[in-house]
Design a protein around this motif. Structure first.
Motif, PDB file in Angstrom:
ATOM      1  N   SER A  19       0.824  -1.206   0.000  1.00  0.00           N
ATOM      2  CA  SER A  19       0.000   0.000   0.000  1.00  0.00           C
ATOM      3  C   SER A  19       0.861   1.261   0.000  1.00  0.00           C
ATOM      4  O   SER A  19       0.638   2.185  -0.789  1.00  0.00           O
ATOM      5  CB  SER A  19      -0.922   0.009   1.225  1.00  0.00           C
ATOM      6  OG  SER A  19      -1.782  -1.090   1.225  1.00  0.00           O
ATOM      7  N   LEU A  20       1.852   1.300   0.887  1.00  0.00           N
ATOM      8  CA  LEU A  20       2.712   2.480   0.994  1.00  0.00           C
ATOM      9  C   LEU A  20       3.547   2.676  -0.275  1.00  0.00           C
ATOM     10  O   LEU A  20       3.738   3.794  -0.744  1.00  0.00           O
ATOM     11  CB  LEU A  20       3.613   2.359   2.216  1.00  0.00           C
ATOM     12  CG  LEU A  20       2.901   2.360   3.570  1.00  0.00           C
ATOM     13  CD1 LEU A  20       3.892   2.143   4.702  1.00  0.00           C
ATOM     14  CD2 LEU A  20       2.151   3.670   3.778  1.00  0.00           C
ATOM     15  N   THR A  21       4.032   1.566  -0.824  1.00  0.00           N
ATOM     16  CA  THR A  21       4.820   1.653  -2.057  1.00  0.00           C
ATOM     17  C   THR A  21       3.962   2.155  -3.212  1.00  0.00           C
ATOM     18  O   THR A  21       4.399   2.981  -4.021  1.00  0.00           O
ATOM     19  CB  THR A  21       5.393   0.265  -2.409  1.00  0.00           C
ATOM     20  OG1 THR A  21       6.256  -0.160  -1.373  1.00  0.00           O
ATOM     21  CG2 THR A  21       6.179   0.327  -3.712  1.00  0.00           C
ATOM     22  N   THR A  22       2.740   1.674  -3.276  1.00  0.00           N
ATOM     23  CA  THR A  22       1.830   2.077  -4.346  1.00  0.00           C
ATOM     24  C   THR A  22       1.571   3.570  -4.335  1.00  0.00           C
ATOM     25  O   THR A  22       1.710   4.244  -5.351  1.00  0.00           O
ATOM     26  CB  THR A  22       0.490   1.319  -4.213  1.00  0.00           C
ATOM     27  OG1 THR A  22       0.727  -0.079  -4.370  1.00  0.00           O
ATOM     28  CG2 THR A  22      -0.489   1.766  -5.266  1.00  0.00           C
ATOM     29  N   VAL A  23       1.218   4.108  -3.175  1.00  0.00           N
ATOM     30  CA  VAL A  23       0.866   5.531  -3.131  1.00  0.00           C
ATOM     31  C   VAL A  23       2.094   6.424  -3.294  1.00  0.00           C
ATOM     32  O   VAL A  23       2.008   7.503  -3.862  1.00  0.00           O
ATOM     33  CB  VAL A  23       0.125   5.872  -1.825  1.00  0.00           C
ATOM     34  CG1 VAL A  23       1.050   5.836  -0.615  1.00  0.00           C
ATOM     35  CG2 VAL A  23      -0.533   7.235  -1.928  1.00  0.00           C
ATOM     36  N   SER A  24       3.239   5.964  -2.826  1.00  0.00           N
ATOM     37  CA  SER A  24       4.446   6.780  -2.994  1.00  0.00           C
ATOM     38  C   SER A  24       4.876   6.836  -4.456  1.00  0.00           C
ATOM     39  O   SER A  24       5.625   7.737  -4.855  1.00  0.00           O
ATOM     40  CB  SER A  24       5.588   6.219  -2.134  1.00  0.00           C
ATOM     41  OG  SER A  24       5.992   4.941  -2.587  1.00  0.00           O
ATOM     42  N   SER A  25       4.379   5.883  -5.264  1.00  0.00           N
ATOM     43  CA  SER A  25       4.723   5.844  -6.686  1.00  0.00           C
ATOM     44  C   SER A  25       3.677   6.491  -7.580  1.00  0.00           C
ATOM     45  O   SER A  25       3.940   6.770  -8.741  1.00  0.00           O
ATOM     46  CB  SER A  25       4.918   4.381  -7.134  1.00  0.00           C
ATOM     47  OG  SER A  25       5.859   3.723  -6.323  1.00  0.00           O
ATOM     48  N   PHE A  26       2.464   6.691  -7.039  1.00  0.00           N
ATOM     49  CA  PHE A  26       1.369   7.249  -7.832  1.00  0.00           C
ATOM     50  C   PHE A  26       1.746   8.538  -8.539  1.00  0.00           C
ATOM     51  O   PHE A  26       1.557   8.704  -9.739  1.00  0.00           O
ATOM     52  CB  PHE A  26       0.179   7.552  -6.924  1.00  0.00           C
ATOM     53  CG  PHE A  26      -0.850   6.458  -6.905  1.00  0.00           C
ATOM     54  CD1 PHE A  26      -0.946   5.536  -7.930  1.00  0.00           C
ATOM     55  CD2 PHE A  26      -1.724   6.351  -5.846  1.00  0.00           C
ATOM     56  CE1 PHE A  26      -1.890   4.538  -7.904  1.00  0.00           C
ATOM     57  CE2 PHE A  26      -2.681   5.358  -5.807  1.00  0.00           C
ATOM     58  CZ  PHE A  26      -2.760   4.449  -6.837  1.00  0.00           C
ATOM     59  N   GLU A  27       2.244   9.495  -7.761  1.00  0.00           N
ATOM     60  CA  GLU A  27       2.470  10.831  -8.283  1.00  0.00           C
ATOM     61  C   GLU A  27       3.463  10.832  -9.431  1.00  0.00           C
ATOM     62  O   GLU A  27       3.394  11.672 -10.329  1.00  0.00           O
ATOM     63  CB  GLU A  27       2.971  11.745  -7.154  1.00  0.00           C
ATOM     64  CG  GLU A  27       2.946  13.209  -7.486  1.00  0.00           C
ATOM     65  CD  GLU A  27       3.329  14.063  -6.303  1.00  0.00           C
ATOM     66  OE1 GLU A  27       3.238  15.286  -6.429  1.00  0.00           O
ATOM     67  OE2 GLU A  27       3.726  13.509  -5.262  1.00  0.00           O
ATOM     68  N   SER A  28       4.383   9.883  -9.412  1.00  0.00           N
ATOM     69  CA  SER A  28       5.430   9.853 -10.428  1.00  0.00           C
ATOM     70  C   SER A  28       5.027   9.066 -11.666  1.00  0.00           C
ATOM     71  O   SER A  28       5.279   9.506 -12.792  1.00  0.00           O
ATOM     72  CB  SER A  28       6.711   9.245  -9.842  1.00  0.00           C
ATOM     73  OG  SER A  28       7.169  10.007  -8.749  1.00  0.00           O
ATOM     74  N   VAL A  29       4.418   7.882 -11.462  1.00  0.00           N
ATOM     75  CA  VAL A  29       4.186   7.004 -12.608  1.00  0.00           C
ATOM     76  C   VAL A  29       2.732   6.584 -12.789  1.00  0.00           C
ATOM     77  O   VAL A  29       2.363   6.082 -13.848  1.00  0.00           O
ATOM     78  CB  VAL A  29       5.069   5.739 -12.514  1.00  0.00           C
ATOM     79  CG1 VAL A  29       6.529   6.114 -12.482  1.00  0.00           C
ATOM     80  CG2 VAL A  29       4.717   4.909 -11.278  1.00  0.00           C
ATOM     81  N   GLY A  30       1.876   6.742 -11.772  1.00  0.00           N
ATOM     82  CA  GLY A  30       0.487   6.347 -11.899  1.00  0.00           C
ATOM     83  C   GLY A  30       0.261   4.870 -11.634  1.00  0.00           C
ATOM     84  O   GLY A  30       1.199   4.079 -11.570  1.00  0.00           O
ATOM     85  N   ALA A  31      -1.009   4.492 -11.493  1.00  0.00           N
ATOM     86  CA  ALA A  31      -1.362   3.134 -11.074  1.00  0.00           C
ATOM     87  C   ALA A  31      -1.010   2.084 -12.114  1.00  0.00           C
ATOM     88  O   ALA A  31      -0.622   0.968 -11.777  1.00  0.00           O
ATOM     89  CB  ALA A  31      -2.853   3.069 -10.752  1.00  0.00           C
ATOM     90  N   ILE A  32      -1.160   2.410 -13.387  1.00  0.00           N
ATOM     91  CA  ILE A  32      -0.940   1.411 -14.442  1.00  0.00           C
ATOM     92  C   ILE A  32       0.497   0.895 -14.420  1.00  0.00           C
ATOM     93  O   ILE A  32       0.745  -0.315 -14.478  1.00  0.00           O
ATOM     94  CB  ILE A  32      -1.290   2.002 -15.824  1.00  0.00           C
ATOM     95  CG1 ILE A  32      -2.801   2.211 -15.930  1.00  0.00           C
ATOM     96  CG2 ILE A  32      -0.802   1.089 -16.942  1.00  0.00           C
ATOM     97  CD1 ILE A  32      -3.252   2.852 -17.211  1.00  0.00           C
ATOM     98  N   LEU A  33       1.456   1.802 -14.315  1.00  0.00           N
ATOM     99  CA  LEU A  33       2.857   1.376 -14.302  1.00  0.00           C
ATOM    100  C   LEU A  33       3.209   0.690 -12.990  1.00  0.00           C
ATOM    101  O   LEU A  33       4.023  -0.228 -12.969  1.00  0.00           O
ATOM    102  CB  LEU A  33       3.774   2.581 -14.543  1.00  0.00           C
ATOM    103  CG  LEU A  33       5.244   2.260 -14.854  1.00  0.00           C
ATOM    104  CD1 LEU A  33       5.345   1.263 -16.000  1.00  0.00           C
ATOM    105  CD2 LEU A  33       6.017   3.519 -15.186  1.00  0.00           C
ATOM    106  N   VAL A  34       2.585   1.124 -11.897  1.00  0.00           N
ATOM    107  CA  VAL A  34       2.809   0.455 -10.617  1.00  0.00           C
ATOM    108  C   VAL A  34       2.391  -1.010 -10.705  1.00  0.00           C
ATOM    109  O   VAL A  34       3.114  -1.909 -10.269  1.00  0.00           O
ATOM    110  CB  VAL A  34       2.044   1.174  -9.484  1.00  0.00           C
ATOM    111  CG1 VAL A  34       2.059   0.336  -8.213  1.00  0.00           C
ATOM    112  CG2 VAL A  34       2.646   2.542  -9.214  1.00  0.00           C
ATOM    113  N   ILE A  35       1.226  -1.254 -11.293  1.00  0.00           N
ATOM    114  CA  ILE A  35       0.747  -2.629 -11.453  1.00  0.00           C
ATOM    115  C   ILE A  35       1.692  -3.430 -12.348  1.00  0.00           C
ATOM    116  O   ILE A  35       2.019  -4.590 -12.068  1.00  0.00           O
ATOM    117  CB  ILE A  35      -0.668  -2.630 -12.050  1.00  0.00           C
ATOM    118  CG1 ILE A  35      -1.648  -1.937 -11.101  1.00  0.00           C
ATOM    119  CG2 ILE A  35      -1.145  -4.053 -12.326  1.00  0.00           C
ATOM    120  CD1 ILE A  35      -2.964  -1.580 -11.739  1.00  0.00           C
TER     121      ILE A  35
END
Length: 292
Positions: free
Chosen positions: A194-210
């Motif tokens: 969860s923490l990794t996902t939200v810390s990455s949102f602003e930079s790359v968005g959910a699609i790239l996180v997945i």
């Protein structure tokens, strides 16, 4: 220098997500990353409404809380309602994501967020999101520091809990017999995701996180059956994907995040096809069997 910061940001996200993704793959819970990456949206919106800012700490707290709620609901529906895990994931993340969309729509005048920002992100803006100290001293892109800190936290988490994470991933029953709380380590892993996902949102968005949560670990899984090697291969793949994805986007004049996700798929497909060809060549033909 712009290319350096973008590639570095992509590599940090890829490594951090990939290391956690290895354990999700082993637990057959890879799509939990997809669920959490969408389910944290209402937490982000509520945190913004309460704090009135987009500072990192409130966003992490809000997203972390919603991510844990999503994890709890998935487990609850799976165990108490006897739903298949994929069905529980689908019900949970669509509900929470829809709640987040509604909150954004209702409080559109108060929330400086939008669906496109959350879904796609824009890694190209990283070099201009600078961390400026008092006195005008520029330390570099702010996301790089946030993601670097998150990577260190994830590495420390895996290092400290490696034995527990490994046992609860491969053999939960044996781990329980040894006195290891499978529930505790499950929720700790989900909190880290969860923490990794939200810390990455602003930079790359959910699609790239997945894509990073699933792609590099799945590729590494095809190449080795040793967990430590799987983690190492995932990290190396993450760096390569960030580098190759950026230059593909530069050459095509296309979305950087999109190209990184495409390179992730190409890496997996290449390894899969190479293994199939090698397996076919190593298997002797049966009598009367045609070799094509």
């Amino acid at each position: 220098m712009i290319a350096f910061w973008i590639i570095l940001t992509g590599a940090l996200v890829a490594i951090t997500c990939g290391l956690l993704g290895c354990f999700l793959i082993l637990r057959k819970m890879s799509m939990v990353g997809d669920a959490i990456s969408h389910a944290v949206l209402p937490g982000i919106v509520i945190a913004f409404l309460l704090s009135g800012s987009r500072e990192t700490l409130p966003m992490l707290l809000g997203a972390g809380a919603t991510g844990m709620l999503a994890t709890f609901l998935i487990e609850y529906f799976h165990r108490r309602a006897n739903l298949q895990t994929d069905a529980a994931i689908g019900v949970t993340f669509t509900f929470l994501f829809a709640v987040g969309i509604i909150l954004i729509s209702v409080f559109a005048g108060k929330v400086d967020l939008d669906q496109d920002c959350v879904l796609y992100g824009e890694i190209a803006y990283v070099p201009i999101d600078l961390w400026v100290m008092d006195g005008g001293i520029i330390l570099g892109p702010r996301p790089v520091y946030i993601l670097s800190a998150m990577l260190l936290v994830v590495i420390l988490f895996i290092k400290v809990g490696y034995k527990e994470l490994k046992l609860t991933s491969f053999d939960p029953a044996f781990a329980s017999a040894l006195g290891i709380s499978t529930a505790l380590w499950h929720y700790l892993l989900m909190a880290a995701v969860s923490l990794t996902t939200v810390s990455s949102f602003e930079s790359v968005g959910a699609i790239l996180v997945i894509a990073f949560l699933i792609g590099p670990p799945a590729t590494a899984y095809l190449l080795t059956h040793d967990l430590k090697h799987m983690l190492a291969i995932t990290a190396v793949l993450g760096i390569f994907i960030a580098f190759a994805g950026y230059w593909m986007a530069y050459w095509l004049n296309a979305s950087i995040a999109g190209c990184m996700a495409v390179v992730t798929g190409i890496c997996f497909a290449s390894v899969f096809v190479a293994q199939r060809i090698a397996k076919r060549k190593s298997s002797p033909a049966m009598p009367g069997e045609a070799i094509g």
